[in-house]
Design an enzyme around this catalytic site. Structure first.
Site, mmCIF file in Angstrom:
data_model
loop_
_atom_site.group_PDB
_atom_site.id
_atom_site.type_symbol
_atom_site.label_atom_id
_atom_site.label_comp_id
_atom_site.label_asym_id
_atom_site.label_seq_id
_atom_site.Cartn_x
_atom_site.Cartn_y
_atom_site.Cartn_z
ATOM 1 N N GLN A 188 -4.336 -3.503 19.612
ATOM 2 C CA GLN A 188 -4.069 -5.157 19.083
ATOM 3 C C GLN A 188 -2.743 -4.646 18.856
ATOM 4 O O GLN A 188 -2.897 -3.230 17.439
ATOM 5 C CB GLN A 188 -4.910 -5.344 17.781
ATOM 6 N N ARG A 245 1.042 -1.525 0.035
ATOM 7 C CA ARG A 245 -0.204 -0.094 -0.360
ATOM 8 C C ARG A 245 1.147 0.974 0.479
ATOM 9 O O ARG A 245 1.245 1.811 0.400
ATOM 10 C CB ARG A 245 -1.445 0.016 1.115
ATOM 11 N N GLY A 270 0.865 -3.897 10.605
ATOM 12 C CA GLY A 270 0.583 -2.905 10.671
ATOM 13 C C GLY A 270 0.515 -1.614 11.240
ATOM 14 O O GLY A 270 1.058 -0.706 12.052
ATOM 15 N N GLU A 271 0.866 -1.070 9.823
ATOM 16 C CA GLU A 271 1.057 0.135 9.445
ATOM 17 C C GLU A 271 0.601 1.279 10.082
ATOM 18 O O GLU A 271 0.663 2.114 9.751
ATOM 19 C CB GLU A 271 2.008 0.307 7.910
ATOM 20 N N ARG A 272 -0.686 1.009 9.945
ATOM 21 C CA ARG A 272 -1.879 2.279 9.682
ATOM 22 C C ARG A 272 -2.032 2.580 11.079
ATOM 23 O O ARG A 272 -2.267 3.626 11.576
ATOM 24 C CB ARG A 272 -3.640 1.572 9.632
ATOM 25 N N ARG A 273 -1.625 1.508 11.881
ATOM 26 C CA ARG A 273 -1.459 2.133 13.315
ATOM 27 C C ARG A 273 -0.272 2.260 13.736
ATOM 28 O O ARG A 273 -0.880 3.305 14.527
ATOM 29 C CB ARG A 273 -1.978 0.402 14.363
ATOM 30 N N GLU A 284 -1.138 -10.262 3.703
ATOM 31 C CA GLU A 284 -1.344 -10.094 4.299
ATOM 32 C C GLU A 284 -2.246 -8.518 4.080
ATOM 33 O O GLU A 284 -3.627 -8.161 4.132
ATOM 34 C CB GLU A 284 -0.782 -9.798 6.120
ATOM 35 N N GLY A 313 -5.942 3.985 23.131
ATOM 36 C CA GLY A 313 -4.796 3.187 23.116
ATOM 37 C C GLY A 313 -4.914 2.153 22.108
ATOM 38 O O GLY A 313 -6.166 2.205 21.196
ATOM 39 N N SER A 359 -9.015 7.684 17.603
ATOM 40 C CA SER A 359 -10.019 6.625 18.329
ATOM 41 C C SER A 359 -8.354 5.865 19.879
ATOM 42 O O SER A 359 -8.447 5.702 20.939
ATOM 43 C CB SER A 359 -10.045 5.419 17.187
#
Length: 287
Positions: free
Chosen positions: A68, A46, A84-87, A118, A65, A60
């Site tokens: 995940q 992406r 988990g790059e979005r997080r 993923e 916090g 959020s």
């Protein structure tokens, strides 16, 4: 002697992610790392992230916090994100200084496979990002289209049709990436051979809102090259054969005949790697 860890390659995407899920349930494996020590996955397919969605996730995280943990691996300098790059991005946007992570012992190939697959599983990539992800798996991990289709539960023609998009010129690719062109429109544009012509028709399609049917009519009205020896339109049998070859090889294929029982097959390739891929599909070895 400790048992050697089995490579993730070839195990299937479900097995890889079930490992993450089971480990995430064990809080002892979750640690907090400074965001400054974490780097994005270089094989992240992406390239663009929806800013509004990132800001919503950021809010959020600010209030509740990170529920995940992200998955990282140790690198030469700090850590690299596997999943988990979005997080990670949303946490930075929320001005957080650290994030919960699970550190996995993965080599370069495993990180690439898990990171790419993923993202493909989430199905929110634009068509060009998805096509480039498939190409990465083919070039870097030497997977065949058949192996990719098995891992993702998608048909091989589905994979091949996305790979064909990579032969589009850059302006048309950009229209597709930004949602101004649909997948069906882009596939129809591939019927034109000249890159400048493709870009011009793509721009016309965006400006005038041409449908796929209208694009097909444009293709049928496009005159054959003056020096063409063979007929412009193959017979229904040859058309069907041409479509089957396109689906099998994942590239542009043209079959023409001179109505005298003779003809030719033209197969396009975009690079040496693409040619090697086609030869492999045809079971041709140069060794």
């Amino acid at each position: 002697m400790p048992e050697k860890k089995r490579s993730g390659l070839g195990r299937g995407i479900g097995a890889l992610f079930s490992d993450f899920e089971s480990e995430e349930l064990n809080s002892e494996n979750v640690v907090e790392l400074p965001l400054s020590e974490i780097r994005p996955n270089p094989y992240q397919p992406r390239k663009s992230f929806d800013q509004a969605a990132l800001e919503e996730l950021s809010q959020s995280i600010l209030e509740n916090g990170v529920f995940q943990p992200i998955v990282v691996r140790k690198s030469v300098s700090g850590f690299q994100i596997v999943v988990g790059e979005r997080r990670f991005r949303a946490s930075k946007l929320a001005k957080k200084t650290s994030i919960p992570v699970i550190i996995r012992d993965l080599d370069e190939s495993q990180m690439m496979e898990i990171g790419v697959l993923e993202n493909l599983q989430r199905e929110d990539l634009n068509p060009i990002e998805e096509a480039q992800a498939y190409q990465t798996l083919i070039e870097k991990l030497h997977l065949t289209q058949e192996q990719i289709s098995e891992k993702l539960g998608k048909s091989r023609p589905y994979i091949a049709n996305y790979l064909r998009l990579l032969s589009l010129p850059s302006k048309t690719k950009n229209y597709l990436m930004t949602g101004k062109l649909t997948m069906a429109q882009a596939r129809t544009l591939l019927m034109f051979k000249d890159p400048a012509r493709i870009d011009a028709i793509a721009q016309k399609t965006v400006q005038e809102g041409l449908t796929v049917r209208q694009l097909e009519q444009l293709v049928s009205r496009t005159p054959a090259p003056k020096k063409a020896v063979f007929a412009a339109q193959p017979s229904p049998f040859l058309q069907a054969s041409q479509e089957q070859l396109i689906d099998k090889l994942g590239t542009k294929v043209q079959i023409t005949d001179n109505k005298q029982g003779k003809g030719k097959i033209q197969i396009d390739f975009a690079s040496t790697e693409d040619l090697n891929r086609i030869l492999e599909l045809l079971d041709i070895s140069l060794n």
